[in-house]
Write a protein that holds these residues in place. Structure first.
Motif, PDB file in Angstrom:
ATOM      1  N   GLY A  14       0.818  -1.201   0.000  1.00 19.30           N
ATOM      2  CA  GLY A  14       0.000   0.000   0.000  1.00 19.30           C
ATOM      3  C   GLY A  14       0.849   1.246   0.000  1.00 19.30           C
ATOM      4  O   GLY A  14       2.078   1.190  -0.066  1.00 19.30           O
ATOM      5  N   ASP A  15       0.173   2.377   0.079  1.00 21.01           N
ATOM      6  CA  ASP A  15       0.835   3.677   0.116  1.00 21.01           C
ATOM      7  C   ASP A  15       0.792   4.220   1.531  1.00 21.01           C
ATOM      8  O   ASP A  15      -0.273   4.268   2.157  1.00 21.01           O
ATOM      9  CB  ASP A  15       0.151   4.666  -0.830  1.00 21.01           C
ATOM     10  CG  ASP A  15       0.384   4.325  -2.291  1.00 21.01           C
ATOM     11  OD1 ASP A  15       1.410   3.690  -2.609  1.00 21.01           O
ATOM     12  OD2 ASP A  15      -0.471   4.694  -3.122  1.00 21.01           O
ATOM     13  N   LEU A  16       1.969   4.627   2.020  1.00 18.92           N
ATOM     14  CA  LEU A  16       2.075   5.251   3.331  1.00 18.92           C
ATOM     15  C   LEU A  16       2.362   6.729   3.130  1.00 18.92           C
ATOM     16  O   LEU A  16       3.298   7.092   2.425  1.00 18.92           O
ATOM     17  CB  LEU A  16       3.196   4.598   4.149  1.00 18.92           C
ATOM     18  CG  LEU A  16       3.468   5.220   5.520  1.00 18.92           C
ATOM     19  CD1 LEU A  16       2.261   5.067   6.447  1.00 18.92           C
ATOM     20  CD2 LEU A  16       4.708   4.586   6.152  1.00 18.92           C
ATOM     21  N   SER A  17       1.539   7.573   3.758  1.00 16.11           N
ATOM     22  CA  SER A  17       1.745   9.024   3.734  1.00 16.11           C
ATOM     23  C   SER A  17       2.135   9.466   5.132  1.00 16.11           C
ATOM     24  O   SER A  17       1.431   9.186   6.109  1.00 16.11           O
ATOM     25  CB  SER A  17       0.475   9.755   3.307  1.00 16.11           C
ATOM     26  OG  SER A  17       0.127   9.402   1.988  1.00 16.11           O
ATOM     27  N   LEU A  18       3.288  10.122   5.209  1.00 16.28           N
ATOM     28  CA  LEU A  18       3.823  10.546   6.489  1.00 16.28           C
ATOM     29  C   LEU A  18       4.691  11.775   6.263  1.00 16.28           C
ATOM     30  O   LEU A  18       5.512  11.794   5.331  1.00 16.28           O
ATOM     31  CB  LEU A  18       4.660   9.400   7.085  1.00 16.28           C
ATOM     32  CG  LEU A  18       5.328   9.604   8.427  1.00 16.28           C
ATOM     33  CD1 LEU A  18       4.300   9.863   9.522  1.00 16.28           C
ATOM     34  CD2 LEU A  18       6.152   8.368   8.784  1.00 16.28           C
ATOM     35  N   ASN A  19       4.505  12.791   7.056  1.00 19.48           N
ATOM     36  CA  ASN A  19       5.308  14.011   6.985  1.00 19.48           C
ATOM     37  C   ASN A  19       5.284  14.638   5.587  1.00 19.48           C
ATOM     38  O   ASN A  19       6.291  15.135   5.094  1.00 19.48           O
ATOM     39  CB  ASN A  19       6.747  13.717   7.427  1.00 19.48           C
ATOM     40  CG  ASN A  19       7.499  14.977   7.794  1.00 19.48           C
ATOM     41  OD1 ASN A  19       6.911  15.973   8.215  1.00 19.48           O
ATOM     42  ND2 ASN A  19       8.806  14.946   7.617  1.00 19.48           N
ATOM     43  N   GLY A  20       4.139  14.572   4.938  1.00 15.70           N
ATOM     44  CA  GLY A  20       3.981  15.191   3.620  1.00 15.70           C
ATOM     45  C   GLY A  20       4.544  14.383   2.467  1.00 15.70           C
ATOM     46  O   GLY A  20       4.562  14.859   1.334  1.00 15.70           O
ATOM     47  N   PHE A  80      10.810   9.421   4.398  1.00 14.15           N
ATOM     48  CA  PHE A  80       9.683  10.307   4.688  1.00 14.15           C
ATOM     49  C   PHE A  80      10.147  11.639   5.290  1.00 14.15           C
ATOM     50  O   PHE A  80       9.350  12.363   5.879  1.00 14.15           O
ATOM     51  CB  PHE A  80       8.698   9.592   5.621  1.00 14.15           C
ATOM     52  CG  PHE A  80       8.100   8.362   4.997  1.00 14.15           C
ATOM     53  CD1 PHE A  80       6.972   8.445   4.193  1.00 14.15           C
ATOM     54  CD2 PHE A  80       8.705   7.120   5.154  1.00 14.15           C
ATOM     55  CE1 PHE A  80       6.439   7.323   3.591  1.00 14.15           C
ATOM     56  CE2 PHE A  80       8.177   5.990   4.557  1.00 14.15           C
ATOM     57  CZ  PHE A  80       7.051   6.093   3.762  1.00 14.15           C
ATOM     58  N   ASN A  81      11.433  11.941   5.138  1.00 18.80           N
ATOM     59  CA  ASN A  81      12.015  13.193   5.642  1.00 18.80           C
ATOM     60  C   ASN A  81      11.752  13.403   7.133  1.00 18.80           C
ATOM     61  O   ASN A  81      11.522  14.527   7.581  1.00 18.80           O
ATOM     62  CB  ASN A  81      11.510  14.399   4.841  1.00 18.80           C
ATOM     63  CG  ASN A  81      11.925  14.334   3.393  1.00 18.80           C
ATOM     64  OD1 ASN A  81      13.010  13.841   3.080  1.00 18.80           O
ATOM     65  ND2 ASN A  81      11.066  14.796   2.506  1.00 18.80           N
ATOM     66  N   VAL A  82      11.803  12.320   7.885  1.00 15.74           N
ATOM     67  CA  VAL A  82      11.601  12.395   9.335  1.00 15.74           C
ATOM     68  C   VAL A  82      12.969  12.371  10.014  1.00 15.74           C
ATOM     69  O   VAL A  82      13.726  11.412   9.867  1.00 15.74           O
ATOM     70  CB  VAL A  82      10.731  11.226   9.844  1.00 15.74           C
ATOM     71  CG1 VAL A  82      10.656  11.220  11.372  1.00 15.74           C
ATOM     72  CG2 VAL A  82       9.329  11.309   9.253  1.00 15.74           C
ATOM     73  N   GLY A  83      13.284  13.425  10.713  1.00 11.96           N
ATOM     74  CA  GLY A  83      14.527  13.488  11.478  1.00 11.96           C
ATOM     75  C   GLY A  83      15.779  13.423  10.635  1.00 11.96           C
ATOM     76  O   GLY A  83      16.790  12.876  11.074  1.00 11.96           O
ATOM     77  N   THR A  84      15.755  14.019   9.460  1.00 10.16           N
ATOM     78  CA  THR A  84      16.900  13.923   8.552  1.00 10.16           C
ATOM     79  C   THR A  84      18.144  14.639   9.083  1.00 10.16           C
ATOM     80  O   THR A  84      19.256  14.312   8.665  1.00 10.16           O
ATOM     81  CB  THR A  84      16.547  14.463   7.154  1.00 10.16           C
ATOM     82  OG1 THR A  84      16.009  15.779   7.290  1.00 10.16           O
ATOM     83  CG2 THR A  84      15.530  13.568   6.465  1.00 10.16           C
TER      84      THR A  84
END
Length: 190
Positions: A119-125, A161-165
Motif C-alpha cells: 500500500g501507500d504510506l503518507s507521512l510528513n507530507g 519520509f524526511n523524518v529526522g533527517t
C-alpha cells in the motif's frame, strides 16, 4: 436465461451478505513502532489515536482493503520531552503534517495465514509505497459477536519520509520497525 439470471442474483446477494466494513476495536488494537537508539538499544512508542477500516467480501481475504489514519500528535514513547521533540519540525512536524495514513493497494497470500500487504504510506507530507507482512490470527465468537484478529509488521526508513533527517543515524536509526495488533468485531445490526 432465467436460471442464469437467478444464479447471478444469488451470487450477488451472497457476496453482499458477507461484505462487511469493520473499524478496529480501540480497546484491543495498537499501532506501535521501535527505532534503534545510539546503535545499542531500541526505543519503542505508539500512536494512541488511530482508526483502521477493513473491508472484505471473500473468506480467503483476497480482496481485503485496509485504511489506516493516525493522529501523529498522539505519539507516545513514555517520555513527554521526547514526544514533544518528535512532534517538532526536527521529526514529524505535526503543526504542518499531523496525519499518518496507509491505504492498501493489494494483498497476496504467502503461505498459511501470512499475507503480503502492499500500500501507500503518507507521512510528513511524503507518500511512498510500502510492503508489510499481515498475519491473520483467526476469528472467535465473543459473546455472539464474531471478532477477527490481525498482526501487521514491517520496516520503513524514516529518511524516505524526511523524518529526522538532521539527526545522525548513529543517534536515531534510520530503519523503523512497525508492529500493529488489531481486532475487528462484526458490526452490530441496527
Amino acid at each position: 436465461m432465467k436460471k442464469l439470471l437467478l444464479s447471478a442474483m444469488f451470487i450477488a446477494i451472497s457476496a453482499t451478505a458477507f461484505a462487511q466494513n469493520y473499524t478496529n476495536d480501540k480497546y484491543h488494537s495498537q499501532l506501535n513502532f521501535s527505532v534503534p537508539h545510539m546503535t545499542i538499544s531500541d526505543v519503542a512508542g505508539e500512536f494512541k489515536n488511530f482508526d483502521v477500516h477493513l473491508n472484505f467480501t471473500k473468506a480467503d481475504l483476497s480482496d481485503a482493503k485496509f485504511h489506516v489514519v493516525a493522529d501523529v500528535a498522539s505519539i507516545n514513547t513514555g517520555i513527554e520531552a521526547r514526544d514533544n521533540h518528535l512532534k517538532s519540525a526536527d521529526f514529524f512536524n505535526v503543526a504542518k503534517n499531523g496525519k499518518l495514513e496507509f491505504t492498501s493497494k493489494s494483498i497476496a497470500k504467502v503461505k498459511g495465514n501470512q499475507y503480503k500487504l502492499v500500500g501507500d504510506l503518507s507521512l510528513n507530507g511524503v507518500t511512498k509505497p510500502v510492503v508489510l507482512t499481515l498475519v491473520y490470527n483467526g476469528s472467535v465468537d465473543n459473546q455472539g459477536i464474531k471478532t477477527y484478529g490481525f498482526t501487521v509488521k514491517g520496516k520503513i526508513k524514516r529518511s524516505d519520509f524526511n523524518v529526522g533527517t538532521s539527526i545522525p543515524e548513529a543517534v536515531v536509526g534510520d530503519v523503523v520497525t512497525l508492529t500493529s495488533n488489531l481486532e475487528f468485531a462484526t458490526p452490530k445490526a441496527k
